[in-house]
Every structure is written in C-alpha cells, then in structure tokens.
Scaffold this active site. Sequence first.
Site, mmCIF file in Angstrom:
data_model
loop_
_atom_site.group_PDB
_atom_site.id
_atom_site.type_symbol
_atom_site.label_atom_id
_atom_site.label_comp_id
_atom_site.label_asym_id
_atom_site.label_seq_id
_atom_site.Cartn_x
_atom_site.Cartn_y
_atom_site.Cartn_z
ATOM 1 N N ARG A 142 12.132 -6.682 4.675
ATOM 2 C CA ARG A 142 12.178 -5.259 5.030
ATOM 3 C C ARG A 142 12.746 -5.084 6.441
ATOM 4 O O ARG A 142 13.475 -4.132 6.701
ATOM 5 C CB ARG A 142 10.768 -4.652 4.957
ATOM 6 C CG ARG A 142 10.770 -3.167 5.310
ATOM 7 C CD ARG A 142 9.427 -2.506 5.097
ATOM 8 N NE ARG A 142 8.439 -2.955 6.057
ATOM 9 C CZ ARG A 142 7.152 -2.611 6.025
ATOM 10 N NH1 ARG A 142 6.713 -1.804 5.070
ATOM 11 N NH2 ARG A 142 6.307 -3.052 6.924
ATOM 12 N N ARG A 183 -8.932 0.887 8.865
ATOM 13 C CA ARG A 183 -8.590 -0.507 9.151
ATOM 14 C C ARG A 183 -9.669 -1.177 9.995
ATOM 15 O O ARG A 183 -9.518 -2.351 10.335
ATOM 16 C CB ARG A 183 -7.262 -0.571 9.896
ATOM 17 C CG ARG A 183 -6.043 -0.712 8.976
ATOM 18 C CD ARG A 183 -4.796 -0.667 9.845
ATOM 19 N NE ARG A 183 -3.712 -1.470 9.335
ATOM 20 C CZ ARG A 183 -2.643 -0.967 8.725
ATOM 21 N NH1 ARG A 183 -2.530 0.318 8.504
ATOM 22 N NH2 ARG A 183 -1.678 -1.770 8.327
ATOM 23 N N LYS A 209 0.829 -1.211 0.000
ATOM 24 C CA LYS A 209 0.000 0.000 0.000
ATOM 25 C C LYS A 209 0.864 1.262 0.000
ATOM 26 O O LYS A 209 0.656 2.164 -0.804
ATOM 27 C CB LYS A 209 -0.918 0.029 1.237
ATOM 28 C CG LYS A 209 -1.821 -1.188 1.389
ATOM 29 C CD LYS A 209 -2.681 -1.107 2.644
ATOM 30 C CE LYS A 209 -1.925 -1.192 3.933
ATOM 31 N NZ LYS A 209 -1.403 -2.523 4.302
ATOM 32 N N ARG A 249 12.175 -1.770 11.924
ATOM 33 C CA ARG A 249 10.814 -1.777 12.476
ATOM 34 C C ARG A 249 10.596 -3.012 13.333
ATOM 35 O O ARG A 249 10.751 -4.146 12.862
ATOM 36 C CB ARG A 249 9.789 -1.736 11.333
ATOM 37 C CG ARG A 249 9.534 -0.325 10.845
ATOM 38 C CD ARG A 249 8.573 -0.287 9.710
ATOM 39 N NE ARG A 249 7.278 -0.899 9.977
ATOM 40 C CZ ARG A 249 6.229 -0.806 9.182
ATOM 41 N NH1 ARG A 249 6.322 -0.090 8.073
ATOM 42 N NH2 ARG A 249 5.103 -1.397 9.484
ATOM 43 N N ARG A 276 -0.173 -9.429 13.039
ATOM 44 C CA ARG A 276 -0.721 -8.366 12.173
ATOM 45 C C ARG A 276 -1.708 -8.965 11.169
ATOM 46 O O ARG A 276 -2.741 -8.348 10.867
ATOM 47 C CB ARG A 276 0.432 -7.647 11.451
ATOM 48 C CG ARG A 276 1.277 -6.854 12.426
ATOM 49 C CD ARG A 276 2.647 -6.522 11.866
ATOM 50 N NE ARG A 276 2.593 -5.597 10.748
ATOM 51 C CZ ARG A 276 3.642 -5.316 9.978
ATOM 52 N NH1 ARG A 276 4.806 -5.890 10.200
ATOM 53 N NH2 ARG A 276 3.514 -4.463 8.979
HETATM 54 P P1 B4P Z 1 4.664 -1.541 2.034
HETATM 55 O O1 B4P Z 1 4.322 -0.770 0.833
HETATM 56 O O2 B4P Z 1 5.464 -0.831 3.100
HETATM 57 O O3 B4P Z 1 3.429 -2.227 2.712
HETATM 58 P P2 B4P Z 1 2.186 -1.655 3.505
HETATM 59 O O4 B4P Z 1 1.043 -2.445 2.962
HETATM 60 O O5 B4P Z 1 2.107 -0.161 3.414
HETATM 61 O O6 B4P Z 1 2.613 -2.056 4.994
HETATM 62 P P3 B4P Z 1 2.192 -2.058 6.498
HETATM 63 O O7 B4P Z 1 0.852 -2.661 6.662
HETATM 64 O O8 B4P Z 1 3.374 -2.743 7.149
HETATM 65 O O9 B4P Z 1 2.221 -0.639 7.075
HETATM 66 P P4 B4P Z 1 1.474 0.413 7.957
HETATM 67 O O10 B4P Z 1 2.511 1.441 8.162
HETATM 68 O O11 B4P Z 1 0.200 0.817 7.312
HETATM 69 O O12 B4P Z 1 5.466 -2.822 1.522
HETATM 70 C C1 B4P Z 1 6.004 -3.804 2.397
HETATM 71 C C2 B4P Z 1 7.314 -4.347 1.846
HETATM 72 O O13 B4P Z 1 7.088 -5.025 0.620
HETATM 73 C C3 B4P Z 1 8.358 -3.263 1.554
HETATM 74 O O14 B4P Z 1 9.615 -3.719 1.947
HETATM 75 C C4 B4P Z 1 8.294 -3.112 0.032
HETATM 76 O O15 B4P Z 1 9.519 -2.702 -0.527
HETATM 77 C C5 B4P Z 1 7.937 -4.522 -0.403
HETATM 78 N N1 B4P Z 1 7.157 -4.521 -1.643
HETATM 79 C C6 B4P Z 1 6.194 -3.633 -2.001
HETATM 80 N N2 B4P Z 1 5.698 -3.954 -3.227
HETATM 81 C C7 B4P Z 1 6.346 -5.098 -3.613
HETATM 82 C C8 B4P Z 1 6.273 -5.931 -4.786
HETATM 83 N N3 B4P Z 1 5.443 -5.662 -5.795
HETATM 84 N N4 B4P Z 1 7.074 -7.023 -4.830
HETATM 85 C C9 B4P Z 1 7.934 -7.313 -3.843
HETATM 86 N N5 B4P Z 1 8.065 -6.547 -2.705
HETATM 87 C C10 B4P Z 1 7.279 -5.458 -2.606
HETATM 88 O O16 B4P Z 1 1.055 -0.258 9.385
HETATM 89 C C11 B4P Z 1 1.957 -0.507 10.436
HETATM 90 C C12 B4P Z 1 1.252 -0.538 11.796
HETATM 91 O O17 B4P Z 1 0.755 0.793 12.134
HETATM 92 C C13 B4P Z 1 -0.014 -1.420 11.938
HETATM 93 O O18 B4P Z 1 0.313 -2.770 12.218
HETATM 94 C C14 B4P Z 1 -0.716 -0.726 13.146
HETATM 95 O O19 B4P Z 1 -0.162 -1.088 14.388
HETATM 96 C C15 B4P Z 1 -0.454 0.758 12.918
HETATM 97 N N6 B4P Z 1 -1.554 1.401 12.167
HETATM 98 C C16 B4P Z 1 -1.424 2.026 10.944
HETATM 99 N N7 B4P Z 1 -2.625 2.495 10.524
HETATM 100 C C17 B4P Z 1 -3.535 2.162 11.482
HETATM 101 C C18 B4P Z 1 -4.947 2.337 11.603
HETATM 102 N N8 B4P Z 1 -5.661 2.942 10.640
HETATM 103 N N9 B4P Z 1 -5.581 1.872 12.726
HETATM 104 C C19 B4P Z 1 -4.876 1.271 13.689
HETATM 105 N N10 B4P Z 1 -3.537 1.041 13.632
HETATM 106 C C20 B4P Z 1 -2.859 1.480 12.542
#
Ligand code: B4P
Length: 193
Positions: free
Chosen positions: A128, A89, A14, A134, A146
Amino acid sequence: MLNIILFGKPGSGKGTQASLIKDKYSLLHISTGDVFRKNMSNNTDLGLLAKGYMEKGELVPDKVTVDMLKDEINNFMPCNGFIFDGFPRTTFQAKELDNLLLEKSLKIDLTIALDVDNNSLIDRLLERGKSSGRADDQSVEKINMRLQEYDNKTKPLVEYYNDQNKFYSINGIGSLEQITSRIVEVIEDYNND
Ligand code: B4P
C-alpha cells in the site's frame, strides 16, 4: 440499532471491510485513522498534533482521540448504528466509548477481529505504501512499531470484549468477498439469536 467494532492489527483490512459492510446494514462508518488523515491534509491543529505520532507509527494520545470520536458520534446521531474502524485501540478508549454509548442508551453489540499473520501484514502495508504516500507504510521499522503498539496497548482489548461475550475472531486471509461473508455470518448469527 447495531454497533460493531472491526478489530485487528494494522493492515488487517478493517478499513477495507468497514466500507463494504456499512452499506449492507446502513451503518455509519467511523474511522479514526481517516479523520486524523483528513485533519492532516487540512493542516488543522488536530492534524498537526496527530501527524507527529502517526508518522512514527505510534498511537495518538487517548484524550485527543476520544474527544474527536465524541464529536464524530454526536455529529452523526441519530442513525441506524455505527461501524467503528480503528477505535478503540486502548482500554481507556474502550471504557470511554462504553460510557458515551451508555449516555445515549446504546451499547457495542459485536467486536469482530480480522486475524492476519504479521508477515502478511507487513507485505500488505509495504505494498500500500507504494501508492498511498502514507509515511507510516514506508518501512518495515515503522510497521513493526505499529505492530508493537498493537501488542502493548490494543491487544488487551481482546480480553475486555471477551469478558463481555462480545468478541469474535475470523480469518482475515482470503479474498475481500470471502472475508466480507465471514463477517456477515457473525452479524447474522447475532441478529438471529
Ligand atoms: P486496511 O483496510 O487499510 O487496513 P486497516 O486495518 O484499516 O489499517 P491501519 O491500521 O493502517 O489504519 P488506521 O487508519 O486505523 O488494509 C491495509 C491494506 O491491506 C490495504 O492496502 C488493503 O487494500 C489491503 N487489504 C485489505 N484486505 C486485504 C485482503 N483480504 N487481502 C490482501 N490485501 C488486503 O491507523 C493508522 C494510524 O492512525 C495508527 O497507527 C495511529 O497512529 C492512528 N490512529 C488511528 N486510530 C487511532 C486510535 N483510536 N487511537 C490512537 N491512534 C489512532
């Protein structure tokens, strides 16, 4: 104005895709995870509160998250539209977002989910974790927590947005460019309708 939610399990890409899509459509990117992490590194009260939940792989409580989101939206208005990454979420968050946008005569146009299998997600997040520092990327147990939080609290939103004919799912496996093109296709189809 175009308001998009990028939806998906932890690590589905995302954040990665939101950063690529925002420039193409001049959207403001709001990542609740990034805002929490910024607060954690600045040791704010919000950061200290969020840290306990995030490091365990749990969602931060709704009220805290929604209040923070409201501030972010209000600080960014007026703009061409938002790309929400990691928000909403929970069903509570989704309803609060709808109410907040409605107050501004706005709405969510599209929810685009990145579909990735759990094994690939675990591999991506552990990879990552080697460089991100992290805490929530450091073990399969935390990543599984998660994924469990997603199944229990976030997955019901598929139905919530499906019922409003706003839910689109794309294959989240492939190169970054391939996935960006799949997202752009959904947006262009919507814009041309
Ligand atoms: P990202 O792009 O970082 O993935 P994400 O879906 O944004 O991640 P996440 O769910 O961890 O993050 P968030 O900060 O929202 O990609 C992940 C990895 O994959 C990276 O290393 C990237 O390079 C790699 N990648 C991407 N695309 C790829 C592809 N096509 N092929 C191969 N590799 C690829 O959440 C973190 C925490 O914050 C949650 O657990 C929660 O505790 C809190 N939080 C955030 N929002 C919240 C909310 N609304 N309510 C409650 N808690 C919340």
